[in-house]
Design an enzyme around this catalytic site. Structure first.
Site, PDB file in Angstrom:
ATOM      1  N   ARG A 107       0.830  -1.211   0.000  1.00  0.00           N
ATOM      2  CA  ARG A 107       0.000   0.000   0.000  1.00  0.00           C
ATOM      3  C   ARG A 107       0.865   1.263   0.000  1.00  0.00           C
ATOM      4  NH1 ARG A 107      -5.325   1.756   0.447  1.00  0.00           N
ATOM      5  NH2 ARG A 107      -6.040  -0.368   0.216  1.00  0.00           N
ATOM      6  N   GLU A 118      -9.744   5.748   6.745  1.00  0.00           N
ATOM      7  CA  GLU A 118      -8.325   6.098   6.655  1.00  0.00           C
ATOM      8  C   GLU A 118      -8.014   7.366   5.849  1.00  0.00           C
ATOM      9  OE1 GLU A 118      -7.914   2.076   5.132  1.00  0.00           O
ATOM     10  OE2 GLU A 118      -6.074   1.908   6.288  1.00  0.00           O
TER      11      GLU A 118
END
Lengths: 769, 480
Positions: free
Chosen positions: A314, A717
């Protein structure tokens, strides 16, 4: 009663009233089962050592002590690795960090367990320890093989570029500091089964790991969680350590065992956000347009892999942030150190990757003497010019940032304030201000494709009340109320008609972690699908009653309707019962359109992107390095919000958590690998006074172009990274002290000491004191 | 003497015996099923364990939020305790603090929420609603979820709540039931709370190993973090002579057992800058119980109050059975957590002379967080300036050695000089050379030394700099 339906309404968290009275029960608040024992960990004082003896004689003599367990007491497979293997619950031979649990004691009271644990004598042969991220990077000490994301011919293009810049940045880690420390209660059942109450974001993983540790089938383990006092990723893979030890002790003693880590133990034992060493080379054309980028993103993984592969994946897939890199090679390096095994934390590598992109943008703008906002916009992804393919080869669709930036530049009065800040600085000898804008583009979906699935279970009772269960867990983010809103909307019943229940593995199996911001996307859709199944059956019943086609039946305004016919929901439910129609259904959802080759690091890993943009203004004291936030404007893309109040809370909370990460939260280890910052007296998270006094938050509520649940977007997030604007504003304030073209050298977190250092460097560069 | 702890819990009288005196209030409340009171850190830094403590004063109860985690159970003797469970009325309706927190979406995970409800309930008893007061009221409560904005909104909307009728009754009952001083013994431990100094000194003479307790915000950590179990604790909190703030001529005398919160007004009157620093000691929960006497006797190298006391030329009065003596604050602390206190001797009071009209007094605390943080460096200055010239200077620093220090080198560099930026910088150089800081989690030695020097420059900008130029972050318009 609230009106029927509920999606898009700003309703309160389902537990809000219970939170403020203390009625909301957390694991440690529950009455303890009869005979319950309390566990305490015995941890390694060495950063790296071969264990030669664990002498428990003195510990076992403490009154109330029931048992001690070491690796030898684990009846099944001693491995709790969430992704790979060889991550023992308790190490059989080698302790790999200071704080590594090597044994655990159970006793009648927590005090007895603690005393006994302190009397366990460990003998070991110390081994060489590696504690430093940079050293691990330079010595190529990996926990996992390096990975690479490649597009085009970056080396050749770099060589040809008109301008070439190198950069490096250290970005610190972050302690989760969930207010509720980790806790689990294991209760032995008949037939050797185990019930585990666990403060976990991933009940299924706890279930599978406990089964593996105890050597029993997964069907013999049930894991339940009603709520957590915060998670932020810290209770994803690492909750299995706590639950696993409680379960092994419960098995050995045949009594219930509770393990609650005190704050110091929690911080010393469990992993944190990965700190990263970021290095880049960027090639530009004469205008400041990026031609090619190469980057090394080196993460401190700690002693084991844990979830680091996915974190690094990520990080790589967010090292572009919002910018088009025509040619790119991004390397991910999983550095091994003898420290806590770092793990998931809100953003999951994304924030660190994005820090590389944003710092590089800042460097480009300052070096070329260009406006940082202009340089960013120049390099934004742009479909019309074909600049729309990411380093992982996904084509960017529905890119919302250009118009969002336009909007926030106007609403924040950016250009007026830019001039005001410059004017202030020109006449201010001690205090300097800084102003910065930063965008966020965050990919939604787990990079590991198989995790993008969810299940739900919906029961309708004959009075029309509904019991809802799904695989998502509640850690404060408001997931349970959002999914309940979805179900209330589907049946067109008041929200109170939908009962929110604890998450348990025996109702919905094989779930994914509540992580990656995916909670409401996945579980909301699964619950909606279950509701639709039951609605389909009820529609048949109503159709028969009304004498119409089932397709004409609608659930609206709290009624079941067709043409001129209308009956209350409960009546149709009763009719269905009498007609022997099932009123219970499971729901299942898998995210469409995604694929990703983890080895090649290419594909279409993200179903869609969530966007955000922030403008922050700060002031620094050039004599001490202290600073204050002055104002932050946030514009964040939540799609067609399921609950704007909950979403706003996520945006604000994430921003402040990010502000803490980048400015005041600093993890410090001593030369022997001991974490010195293991409590709130030394590890400082933001308080109320650290929030910008002028804090303007706006939600962009345009429907998601993709068919997500009621066209909403994930929100957990992405807004965390809006805080990068604060860090950039601090750099901007420092830059005002240097000569034109000066690029501040400021690592994260930007503590007063680091700010003062950057101030001194800027002044030196300018030939001033 | 009275062998039983008596207090009110959520409106009902409680009498306790048999529990070891080092049992914390948090531990006991949770054991009673009052689980709204949470353990977040067990070091008084997160506020999840906040409860209200009502102290009888002038026939009513004075309510403050405190941390239950570092309070020994006998410390609540003679007080009323309210937990979040007790805030709600009998009919189930919420306290306004609770209702507002819920309505503004001020809770997410909810673990810190009962503590915030308590902090706001304490605020509700005070008339002020400016943001400074609000931020002071919640600075001791950490929330990791919300980002605080909705909590601040709830606080701003909070009504002022008048005392309930039954509070006067509770206050009277407590005064009556606790008229005799507490001498509590259980589980091999003893907790004595004498009412007069002679009695306290007598107990200390018979229990030489006793812990001398004022507010206990530091001693509490020895129980929760080092797991020590004191055999005897002598509490000075109820010794009348130690509990008063008074004026004697030009001096302000603060009793050793006066909590910071109660000393704040007198200190602010002496020197507003020192008052501002006192407002940054711990947080509301700590200042409600922690004392200057305790801060002095602890002799921590980073004790916030020592540098300003030294700069102001304060002295400490000590008492033992041998008699009384007075020591200058700068001579009181002799080393790392070492003082001139002899066995059986206690701090009675601190005496602070009023600074002269021409004296500029400034106290600075440099930390990475504004609230509830320990200073990397702190400094205090008392400068007499006449006709632009420094005639007298007292300068002290904290966080720069094993104890807070007066720095004569810096005073020499200032005295007799024109009060100019050049003088300030030269004195700053002297400061950098004079201090011997260490490196730790709060800052490197180099950073600390640099900042010590720079604070002289700040002092000049702050006291003599051109008008209209903000020389500190606090002076900045719009800054929090």
């Amino acid at each position: 009663m609230s009106p029927p339906g509920g999606v898009h309404a700003a309703v309160a968290h389902d537990s809000a009233r219970k939170h403020v009275t203390g009625e909301a029960v957390y694991l440690d608040d529950m009455p303890e089962p009869k005979g319950c024992l309390h566990a305490h960990l015995v941890t390694s004082p060495w950063p790296h050592a071969r264990l030669t003896a664990i002498d428990a004689a003195a510990a076992l003599a403490v009154p109330g002590v029931a048992a001690i367990v070491t690796a030898a007491d684990i009846p099944g497979v001693n491995d709790i690795a969430p992704a790979f293997s060889s991550e023992p619950l308790l190490p059989p031979e080698v302790a790999e960090y200071v704080g590594h649990p090597v044994a655990a004691v159970a006793a009648a009271s927590p005090a007895q367990a603690r005393e006994a644990a302190s009397l366990v004598r460990l003998e070991a042969t110390p081994l060489p320890a590696l504690l430093d991220l940079r050293e691990a990077y330079e010595k190529k000490r990996w926990v996992l093989d390096p990975v690479e994301m490649l597009r085009g011919e970056p080396d050749a293009e770099l060589a040809k570029a008109a301008v070439r810049l190198d950069g490096e940045l250290m970005v610190g880690g972050q302690e989760h500091f969930y207010l509720e420390t980790q806790c689990a209660l294991a209760v032995p059942q008949e037939d050797g089964d185990m019930l585990v109450l666990s403060g976990t974001q991933h009940p299924t993983e706890v279930q599978h790991m406990v089964a593996r540790l105890l050597g029993i089938p997964q069907h013999a383990v049930a894991v339940e969680v009603r709520r957590m006092g915060g998670g932020f990723g810290g209770k994803e893979s690492q909750a299995t350590l706590v639950a696993g030890i409680a379960a092994v002790l419960a098995r050995k003693t045949a009594r219930p065992v509770k393990l609650r880590l005190d704050r110091d133990t929690d911080m010393t034992v469990t992993g944190k956000r990965h700190d990263f060493l970021l290095r880049w080379q960027v090639g530009l054309d004469g205008e400041g347009r990026i031609r090619a980028v190469t980057m090394d993103l080196a993460a401190r993984c700690g002693w084991s892999a844990d979830l680091s592969a996915a974190v690094i994946s990520r990080a790589l897939s967010h090292a572009d942030n919002a910018y088009f890199y025509p040619h790119a090679r991004l390397r991910g390096l999983a550095c091994k150190t003898n420290t806590q095994s770092n793990t998931a934390f809100r953003g999951f590598g994304g924030p660190q990757g994005m820090m590389a992109a944003e710092t590089m943008m800042d460097q480009i703008a300052r070096t070329l003497g260009r406006d940082p906002v202009a340089i960013r916009r120049l390099n934004f992804y742009a479909r019309e010019s074909g600049c729309d393919v990411t380093p992982y080869h996904q084509r960017i669709e529905h890119f919302r940032l250009p118009s969002m930036v336009e909007r926030i530049l106007a609403s924040s009065e950016y250009s007026t304030r830019r001039k005001a800040v410059d004017a202030f600085n020109a006449g201010s000898p001690v205090i300097r201000k800084g102003l910065a804008l930063s965008p966020v583009k965050f990919g939604i979906s787990f990079n590991k494709i198989e995790l993008n699935q969810a299940g739900a279970l919906v029961h309708v009772y004959t009075d029309g009340s509904i019991r809802l269960n799904h695989g998502g867990t509640e850690m404060g983010q408001g997931l349970l109320v959002k999914v309940a809103q979805v179900v209330a909307e589907a049946f067109s019943v008041p929200l109170e008609a939908v009962k929110i229940t604890a998450t348990t593995t025996d109702k919905v199996p094989n779930t994914s972690a509540t992580a990656a911001s995916s909670g409401s996307d996945l579980n909301g859709m699964a619950a909606l699908q279950a509701a639709e199944t039951i609605k389909g059956r009820l529609a048949e019943v109503a159709a028969a009653r009304f004498g119409v086609a089932a397709s004409e039946v609608a659930f609206a305004d709290g009624m079941v309707r067709a043409g001129n016919h209308a009956l209350p929901f409960a009546e149709i439910v009763q009719e269905a019962y009498r007609a022997r129609v099932s009123l219970s259904a499971t729901g299942y959802y898998r995210t469409p359109r995604i694929d990703f080759d983890l080895a090649a690091m290419r594909g279409h890993p993200f179903f869609y992107f969530a966007h955000g943009v922030a403008v922050s203004e700060v002031a620094i004291d050039t004599l001490t390095g202290e600073w204050r936030p002055l104002r932050s404007d946030l514009l964040h893309d939540v799609g067609s919000s399921l609950n704007p109040a909950i979403d706003r809370g996520q945006v604000e909370g994430a921003f402040v958590q990010g502000l803490g990460w980048l400015t005041m939260e600093e993890l410090v280890w001593d030369g022997e690998g001991r974490l010195l910052t293991h409590g709130p007296s030394t590890y400082k998270i933001p308080t109320g006074r650290d929030v910008p006094p002028d804090f303007r938050v706006e939600l962009l509520t345009l429907p998601n172009e993709e068919a997500t649940v009621f066209r909403s977007k994930a929100v957990g997030e992405p807004p965390f990274m809006l805080a990068i604007s604060v860090w950039l504003a601090l750099r901007d304030a420092v830059a005002s002290l240097g000569p034109a073209g000066h690029v501040p050298q400021l690592a994260a977190p930007a503590t007063p000491e680091r700010i003062l250092g950057a101030v001194a460097a800027a002044r030196t560069a300018g030939g001033r004191r | 003497m009275r062998p039983e702890i008596r207090f009110f819990l959520n409106g009902r009288p409680c009498r306790l015996s048999g529990l070891p005196p080092h049992t914390t209030l948090l531990e006991w409340l949770r054991g009673q099923g009052l689980t709204a009171v949470k353990e977040g850190c067990a070091e008084g830094d997160c506020g999840a364990c906040s409860v209200l403590i009502g102290t009888p004063r002038r026939a009513r109860l004075d309510w403050r939020a405190v941390n239950a985690c570092i309070l020994m159970l006998p410390q609540v003797d003679g007080r009323a305790v309210v937990t979040a469970e007790g805030l709600a009325r009998g009919d189930g309706s919420l306290h306004p603090a609770q209702r507002l927190l819920a309505d503004t979406h001020g809770t997410q995970c909810g673990f810190c929420s009962p503590g915030f409800a308590i902090a706001l309930a304490a605020l509700a008893r005070r008339p002020e609603r400016d943001d400074e007061t609000i931020l002071d009221a919640i600075a001791g409560n950490l929330c990791r979820c919300t980002g605080y904005r909705p909590i601040l909104e709830a606080a701003r909307a909070l009504p002022v709540i008048a005392p309930a009728v039954e509070e006067a009754e509770i206050a009277a009952t407590l005064e009556r039931d606790c008229a005799q001083p507490l001498d509590y013994r259980a589980g091999g431990g003893r907790f004595v709370a004498p009412r007069d100094l002679d009695a306290a000194l007598a107990v200390l003479a018979e229990e030489p190993e006793a812990w001398v307790l004022a507010g206990g915000t530091d001693l509490g950590l020895r129980i929760t973090k080092r797991h020590e179990e004191p055999r005897c604790v002598v509490s000075l909190a109820r010794v009348g002579e130690l509990a008063a703030v008074g004026r004697e001529g030009r001096d302000t005398v603060i009793g050793a057992a006066v909590p910071y919160a109660d000393a704040l007004e007198a200190i602010s009157a002496l020197a507003p800058s020192v008052g501002a620093l006192v407002r940054r000691i711990g947080a509301a929960q700590i200042r409600a119980v922690g004392t200057i006497g305790g801060n002095l006797a602890n002799a921590s190298p980073i004790g916030d109050t020592l540098p300003p006391l030294i700069a102001l030329g304060a002295s400490v009065e000590l008492a033992s059975r041998e008699g009384r003596r007075t020591v200058a604050v700068e001579d009181f602390v002799t080393g790392y957590r070492k003082t001139v206190l002899r066995p059986g001797e206690v701090v009675v009071s601190v005496r602070i002379p009023a600074p002269g009209a021409a004296t500029l007094v400034r106290a600075y605390k440099v930390a990475r967080r504004i609230d509830q943080d320990i200073a990397a460096v702190s400094a205090a200055f008392a400068l007499s300036v006449e006709d632009g010239r420094v005639t007298r200077a007292r300068v002290a620093f904290g966080g720069i050695a094993e104890r807070p220090l007066r720095t004569p080198e810096v005073e020499v560099a200032l005295t007799g000089r024109l009060w100019s930026l050049e003088t300030a910088r030269a004195a700053g150089e002297a400061a950098r050379r004079a201090v011997r800081p260490i490196s730790d989690v709060r800052g490197s030695a180099g950073y600390r030394a640099t900042v010590c020097g720079n604070l002289l420059e700040r002092l000049w900008w702050d006291t003599a700099g051109p008008a209209g130029v903000a020389a500190t972050l606090d002076a900045l318009e719009g800054a929090p």
